[in-house]
Design a protein around this motif. Structure first.
Motif, PDB file in Angstrom:
ATOM      1  N   UNK A 165       0.974  -1.075  -0.022  1.00  0.00           N
ATOM      2  CA  UNK A 165       0.569  -0.142  -0.226  1.00  0.00           C
ATOM      3  C   UNK A 165       0.514   1.470   0.121  1.00  0.00           C
ATOM      4  N   UNK A 166       2.040   1.154   0.907  1.00  0.00           N
ATOM      5  CA  UNK A 166       2.813   2.149   0.839  1.00  0.00           C
ATOM      6  C   UNK A 166       3.672   2.816  -0.460  1.00  0.00           C
ATOM      7  N   UNK A 167       3.711   1.406  -1.328  1.00  0.00           N
ATOM      8  CA  UNK A 167       4.786   1.839  -2.269  1.00  0.00           C
ATOM      9  C   UNK A 167       3.268   2.176  -3.436  1.00  0.00           C
ATOM     10  N   UNK A 168       2.038   1.599  -3.816  1.00  0.00           N
ATOM     11  CA  UNK A 168       1.363   2.439  -4.642  1.00  0.00           C
ATOM     12  C   UNK A 168       1.179   3.971  -4.136  1.00  0.00           C
ATOM     13  N   UNK A 169       0.797   4.083  -3.228  1.00  0.00           N
ATOM     14  CA  UNK A 169       0.440   5.249  -2.898  1.00  0.00           C
ATOM     15  C   UNK A 169       1.529   6.417  -3.337  1.00  0.00           C
ATOM     16  N   UNK A 170       2.898   5.529  -3.351  1.00  0.00           N
ATOM     17  CA  UNK A 170       3.806   6.619  -3.709  1.00  0.00           C
ATOM     18  C   UNK A 170       4.090   6.982  -5.052  1.00  0.00           C
ATOM     19  N   UNK A 171       3.335   6.187  -6.078  1.00  0.00           N
ATOM     20  CA  UNK A 171       3.126   6.229  -8.088  1.00  0.00           C
ATOM     21  C   UNK A 171       1.680   6.181  -7.560  1.00  0.00           C
ATOM     22  N   UNK A 172       0.879   5.761  -7.296  1.00  0.00           N
ATOM     23  CA  UNK A 172      -0.124   5.298  -8.012  1.00  0.00           C
ATOM     24  C   UNK A 172      -1.060   6.826  -7.984  1.00  0.00           C
ATOM     25  N   UNK A 198     -10.800   4.509  -4.958  1.00  0.00           N
ATOM     26  CA  UNK A 198     -10.769   3.208  -5.361  1.00  0.00           C
ATOM     27  C   UNK A 198     -11.653   3.104  -6.805  1.00  0.00           C
ATOM     28  N   UNK A 199     -12.822   4.295  -7.171  1.00  0.00           N
ATOM     29  CA  UNK A 199     -13.239   4.039  -8.376  1.00  0.00           C
ATOM     30  C   UNK A 199     -12.363   4.860  -9.451  1.00  0.00           C
ATOM     31  N   UNK A 200     -11.542   5.410  -9.531  1.00  0.00           N
ATOM     32  CA  UNK A 200     -10.847   6.007 -10.343  1.00  0.00           C
ATOM     33  C   UNK A 200      -9.439   4.749 -10.672  1.00  0.00           C
ATOM     34  N   UNK A 201      -9.182   4.203  -9.169  1.00  0.00           N
ATOM     35  CA  UNK A 201      -8.492   2.990  -9.692  1.00  0.00           C
ATOM     36  C   UNK A 201      -9.230   2.443 -10.733  1.00  0.00           C
ATOM     37  N   UNK A 202     -10.130   1.893 -10.482  1.00  0.00           N
ATOM     38  CA  UNK A 202     -10.362   1.041 -10.824  1.00  0.00           C
ATOM     39  C   UNK A 202     -10.768   1.297 -12.456  1.00  0.00           C
ATOM     40  N   UNK A 203     -11.434   2.691 -12.541  1.00  0.00           N
ATOM     41  CA  UNK A 203     -11.551   2.849 -13.983  1.00  0.00           C
ATOM     42  C   UNK A 203      -9.955   2.885 -15.021  1.00  0.00           C
ATOM     43  N   UNK A 204      -8.858   2.843 -13.961  1.00  0.00           N
ATOM     44  CA  UNK A 204      -7.524   3.098 -14.275  1.00  0.00           C
ATOM     45  C   UNK A 204      -6.911   1.992 -14.932  1.00  0.00           C
ATOM     46  N   UNK A 205      -7.564   0.612 -14.187  1.00  0.00           N
ATOM     47  CA  UNK A 205      -7.610  -0.382 -14.635  1.00  0.00           C
ATOM     48  C   UNK A 205      -8.520  -0.940 -15.727  1.00  0.00           C
ATOM     49  N   UNK A 206      -9.560  -0.001 -15.830  1.00  0.00           N
ATOM     50  CA  UNK A 206     -10.830  -0.705 -17.384  1.00  0.00           C
ATOM     51  C   UNK A 206      -9.016  -0.120 -18.664  1.00  0.00           C
ATOM     52  N   UNK A 207      -8.942   0.757 -18.035  1.00  0.00           N
ATOM     53  CA  UNK A 207      -8.164   1.548 -19.361  1.00  0.00           C
ATOM     54  C   UNK A 207      -6.747   0.990 -20.057  1.00  0.00           C
TER      55      UNK A 207
END
Lengths: 95, 142
Positions: free
Chosen positions: A25-32, A37-46
């Motif tokens: 979670x820490x690593x992802x907070x630096x680069x994500x 969550x909704x944005x992350x899911x949209x990004x995943x879909x893209x």
């Protein structure tokens, strides 16, 4: 195996998993870039759609190649038929 | 919490669900310890179990605020609390001490499965450190 050992094992395995999840979670907070969550899911879909699009291009390329091979197969069939009859026809133009 | 967080009802429901871990753990440790846990766990294990259950308050706050990364990090701790309880109930059911706990056993396994499913659903959105390292190496090779 006693119940006490089982509990210790569960605590050790899932406790380590908790630590791993905290690091992840820490690593992802630096680069994500996504804030929710909704944005992350949209990004995943893209990202998923981009992969699908790339695969579609590859499929199209392969289909063209298969068409070429089918034409070549027809050409060879004509040749074989001619040779079998002993009436080798004028060789059709090469593709 | 952003405009694009999950719906309010979902966040409230999930927040309440996670908060119940804290309340359950507090009840178990400070008010009335379940017989199954009392039989299965020693005091140190009980303290660790309490910490795992207590992580529910962090998860509840994270779920309420839409902080999915924090929720992701706390789910394994709550799952650990649940699984320890599952082990304790299994013990009393299997030894015939209290076969009536079978229902609780199945419900707790269901809860553990839901938690695991939620964790994997969030995990799909994240890159693990190993995955990142692999990607970086691939980038260098190109």
């Amino acid at each position: 195996m006693s119940i006490g050992t089982v509990i210790t094992l569960i605590a050790a395995v899932l406790g380590s998993s908790t630590l791993a999840a905290i690091i992840t979670a820490f690593v992802n907070s630096k680069r994500n870039k996504s804030q929710s969550e909704t944005e992350a899911r949209a990004q995943y879909t893209v990202e998923f759609n981009a992969i699908v699009a790339q695969q579609n291009i590859q499929i199209e390329r392969l289909e063209k190649r298969v068409n070429q091979l089918e034409k070549a197969e027809d050409y060879i069939d004509v040749l074989i038929a001619g040779i079998t009859n002993g009436t080798i026809p004028p060789i059709p133009p090469r593709i | 919490m952003t405009k694009y967080s999950p719906p309010l009802a979902e966040r409230i429901a999930r927040g309440i669900g996670h908060l119940m871990f804290l309340l359950g753990g507090t009840w178990g440790v400070f008010i009335a310890l379940p017989v199954s846990v009392a039989i299965a766990a020693d005091p140190i294990q009980l303290a660790i179990w309490g910490v795992f259950m207590g992580s529910g308050v962090v998860a509840a706050f994270a779920a309420w605020r839409g902080l999915y990364l924090i929720e992701y990090a706390t789910i394994p701790a709550m799952a650990a609390g649940t699984l320890i309880y599952v082990a304790a109930i299994t013990n009393v059911v299997a030894t015939g001490e209290n076969p009536g706990s079978g229902l609780a056993l199945f419900l707790m396994i269901a809860l553990f499965s839901y938690l695991t499913a939620r964790w994997f659903s969030l995990n799909q959105l994240l890159d693990g450190p190993l995955k990142l390292l692999f990607k970086r190496r691939q980038g260098l090779d190109e």
